[in-house]
Design an enzyme around this catalytic site. Structure first.
Site, PDB file in Angstrom:
ATOM      1  N   ASP A  13       0.831  -1.202   0.000  1.00 38.20           N
ATOM      2  CA  ASP A  13       0.000   0.000   0.000  1.00 38.20           C
ATOM      3  C   ASP A  13       0.870   1.258   0.000  1.00 38.20           C
ATOM      4  OD1 ASP A  13      -2.308   1.449   0.043  1.00 38.20           O
ATOM      5  OD2 ASP A  13      -2.859   0.953   2.100  1.00 38.20           O
ATOM      6  N   HIS A  30       3.028   3.209  -8.920  1.00 39.57           N
ATOM      7  CA  HIS A  30       2.837   1.791  -9.263  1.00 39.57           C
ATOM      8  C   HIS A  30       4.059   1.257 -10.021  1.00 39.57           C
ATOM      9  CE1 HIS A  30      -1.137   2.128  -7.719  1.00 39.57           C
ATOM     10  NE2 HIS A  30      -1.616   2.842  -8.718  1.00 39.57           N
ATOM     11  N   LEU A 125      10.391 -20.987  -4.475  1.00 44.03           N
ATOM     12  CA  LEU A 125       9.390 -20.074  -3.904  1.00 44.03           C
ATOM     13  C   LEU A 125       8.178 -20.047  -4.828  1.00 44.03           C
ATOM     14  CD1 LEU A 125       8.873 -17.562  -1.857  1.00 44.03           C
ATOM     15  CD2 LEU A 125       9.500 -16.152  -3.810  1.00 44.03           C
TER      16      LEU A 125
HETATM   17  C1  FPP Z   1      -1.722   0.281  -3.324  1.00 43.13           C
HETATM   18  O1  FPP Z   1      -1.283   1.604  -3.430  1.00 43.13           O
HETATM   19  C2  FPP Z   1      -1.319  -0.510  -4.433  1.00 43.13           C
HETATM   20  C3  FPP Z   1      -2.139  -1.082  -5.353  1.00 43.13           C
HETATM   21  C4  FPP Z   1      -3.597  -0.929  -5.354  1.00 43.13           C
HETATM   22  C5  FPP Z   1      -1.625  -1.867  -6.441  1.00 43.13           C
HETATM   23  C6  FPP Z   1      -0.416  -2.670  -6.130  1.00 43.13           C
HETATM   24  C7  FPP Z   1       0.432  -2.659  -7.328  1.00 43.13           C
HETATM   25  C8  FPP Z   1       1.773  -2.640  -7.340  1.00 43.13           C
HETATM   26  C9  FPP Z   1       2.596  -2.738  -6.125  1.00 43.13           C
HETATM   27  C10 FPP Z   1       2.535  -2.514  -8.600  1.00 43.13           C
HETATM   28  C11 FPP Z   1       2.246  -3.522  -9.609  1.00 43.13           C
HETATM   29  C12 FPP Z   1       2.213  -4.893  -9.096  1.00 43.13           C
HETATM   30  C13 FPP Z   1       2.817  -5.912  -9.694  1.00 43.13           C
HETATM   31  C14 FPP Z   1       2.686  -7.272  -9.157  1.00 43.13           C
HETATM   32  C15 FPP Z   1       3.633  -5.722 -10.891  1.00 43.13           C
HETATM   33  P1  FPP Z   1      -2.368   2.748  -3.544  1.00 43.13           P
HETATM   34  O2  FPP Z   1      -2.477   3.130  -4.972  1.00 43.13           O
HETATM   35  O3  FPP Z   1      -3.625   2.319  -2.891  1.00 43.13           O
HETATM   36  O4  FPP Z   1      -1.674   3.883  -2.720  1.00 43.13           O
HETATM   37  P2  FPP Z   1      -2.393   5.015  -1.867  1.00 43.13           P
HETATM   38  O5  FPP Z   1      -3.127   4.325  -0.757  1.00 43.13           O
HETATM   39  O6  FPP Z   1      -1.258   5.843  -1.385  1.00 43.13           O
HETATM   40  O7  FPP Z   1      -3.297   5.749  -2.795  1.00 43.13           O
END
Ligand code: FPP
Length: 226
Positions: A13, A30, A125
């Site tokens: 997150d 991201h 893994l």
């Molecule tokens: C949360 O941050 C993250 C997500 C909803 C997506 C997770 C994706 C990634 C870590 C990158 C791509 C993943 C892979 C496997 C290649 P948020 O956008 O909710 O952050 P915020 O709470 O600060 O808005």
């Protein structure tokens, strides 16, 4: 005796906040977050005790985001998985997904399926990406499966019918300071140790992971006993 860590789960997150704090578009968070996924996965593949790493990459609620961000995440996933195939093979990583992926584009579904197939014999893994995943949905589908098979509904039959018949989670980490589970692996987290760090996912490092694992190893896990 120190606790063994076999199955680690992470709610990644804080990508959006990381980007906004720096004046970037949320998608930049991201993009950097995907690089952190790579580092953390490779670290876990090198740790002999860690057998599974489940990552919350896209929840059933994430569809509510602006269309542009959803499209970006889909493209990023496609790009990341295609690019990672060599790494999966080089590090003995088996690729798996949980959640209902039937809603994704046929191109992305094909990439996921091919990568699963390509890596299925790797055994250092298992990296499990939770995609269009929601835990309540998973539990409901599992109970329905057990009922329609005519088996008795009990903990074992439900556990086996889940999308994740791998193992219970030992440790769950959530980054960005939020302290909630957000419909992630509710059944499998029953006895997990939880760790919440204020670090935003794009800033998360293998050094911090090492410190968290160290903290986990020294915790007193009771599983309801004394
Ligand atoms: C949360 O941050 C993250 C997500 C909803 C997506 C997770 C994706 C990634 C870590 C990158 C791509 C993943 C892979 C496997 C290649 P948020 O956008 O909710 O952050 P915020 O709470 O600060 O808005």
């Amino acid at each position: 005796m120190k606790n063994r860590l076999e199955h680690l789960a992470i709610i990644m997150d804080g990508n959006g906040r990381w980007a906004q704090e720096r004046g970037y578009n949320r998608t930049k968070g991201h993009e950097v977050g995907a690089e952190v996924v790579r580092d953390i996965t490779q670290y876990c593949a090198k740790e002999p005790d860690i057998k599974s790493l489940t990552l919350y990459a896209f929840s059933t609620e994430n569809w509510k985001r602006p269309k542009m961000e959803v499209n970006y995440l889909m493209k990023l996933l496609e790009r990341y998985i295609t690019k990672e195939r060599d790494t999966y093979m080089a590090h003995g990583i088996k690729f798996e997904t949980i959640g209902d992926i039937s809603i994704f584009s046929s191109k992305l579904q094909k990439t996921l399926k091919e990568t699963r197939e390509l890596t299925k014999h790797n055994n250092n893994l298992t990296q499990i990406l939770a995609l269009n995943y929601g835990s309540r949905d998973e539990i409901v589908r599992a109970v329905k499966k057990v009922v329609s098979s005519g088996k008795e509904v009990d903990e074992e039959s439900i556990s086996k019918a889940l999308d994740t018949p791998y193992s219970d989670i030992d440790l769950m980490i959530r980054t960005s300071g939020e302290q909630r589970l957000s419909n992630f692996l509710l059944w499998q987290l029953s006895y997990a140790e939880l760790y919440f760090t204020p670090t935003l996912w794009p800033d998360f490092t293998t050094e911090e992971l090492e410190q968290i694992i160290d903290d986990y190893k020294n915790r007193n896990r009771k599983f309801g006993g004394i």
